[in-house]
Design a protein around this motif. Structure first.
Motif: not given
Length: 150
Positions: A73-82
């Protein structure tokens, strides 16, 4: 006579313990097997395998891994707050909807997060009560995606 009764009881306890062990072995943990920054990579047969750091898509994605024994399961988001998956739950079993939900770790309100869009993948064992022979609906928060038949 008393020793045979003790042995019989010990045998019953051993069988009960073995049954619990076997039942727990057949029911995979709902906790993640692995998580990483990036997307799963597809091999020549269309199975997700490993990961890549390609740019994220528009939103949530999911794919069977290997022969369907795992779900990425892949969720895109902030690199510092995945958004990291913490648990997979069967909402509707196979034959009744084939639907799962994924809980994500809560991000502290005071944690500074970057405004970039980076994919983060969490891999789970496929739950016992879902199947690869029906489309699988995966829900994370208010988003959902359908994984096609394997």
């Amino acid at each position: 006579m008393r020793s045979s009764l003790i042995l019989r009881r010990a045998g019953v306890v051993a069988v009960a313990a073995a049954s619990v062990f076997l039942l727990s072995a057949c029911n995979p943990s709902p906790r993640p097997v692995e998580d990483f920054t990036g997307l799963p990579v597809s091999d020549h047969e269309g199975d997700a395998e490993g990961h890549t750091d390609e740019p994220a898509g528009e939103g949530l994605s999911a794919a069977w891994v290997g022969q369907g024994g795992q779900l990425a399961v892949t969720i895109p988001g902030s690199s510092t707050c995945p958004e990291i998956g913490t648990r997979i739950n069967v909402v509707e079993p196979a034959g009744e909807g084939n639907r799962v939900s994924v809980d994500v770790a809560e991000i502290p309100a005071d944690q500074p997060c970057t405004m970039d869009l980076v994919p983060h993948t969490t891999v789970f064992w496929s739950p016992v009560y879902v199947t690869t022979t029906e489309p699988l609906v995966v829900e994370v928060g208010d988003e959902s995606v359908t994984v096609p038949v394997k």
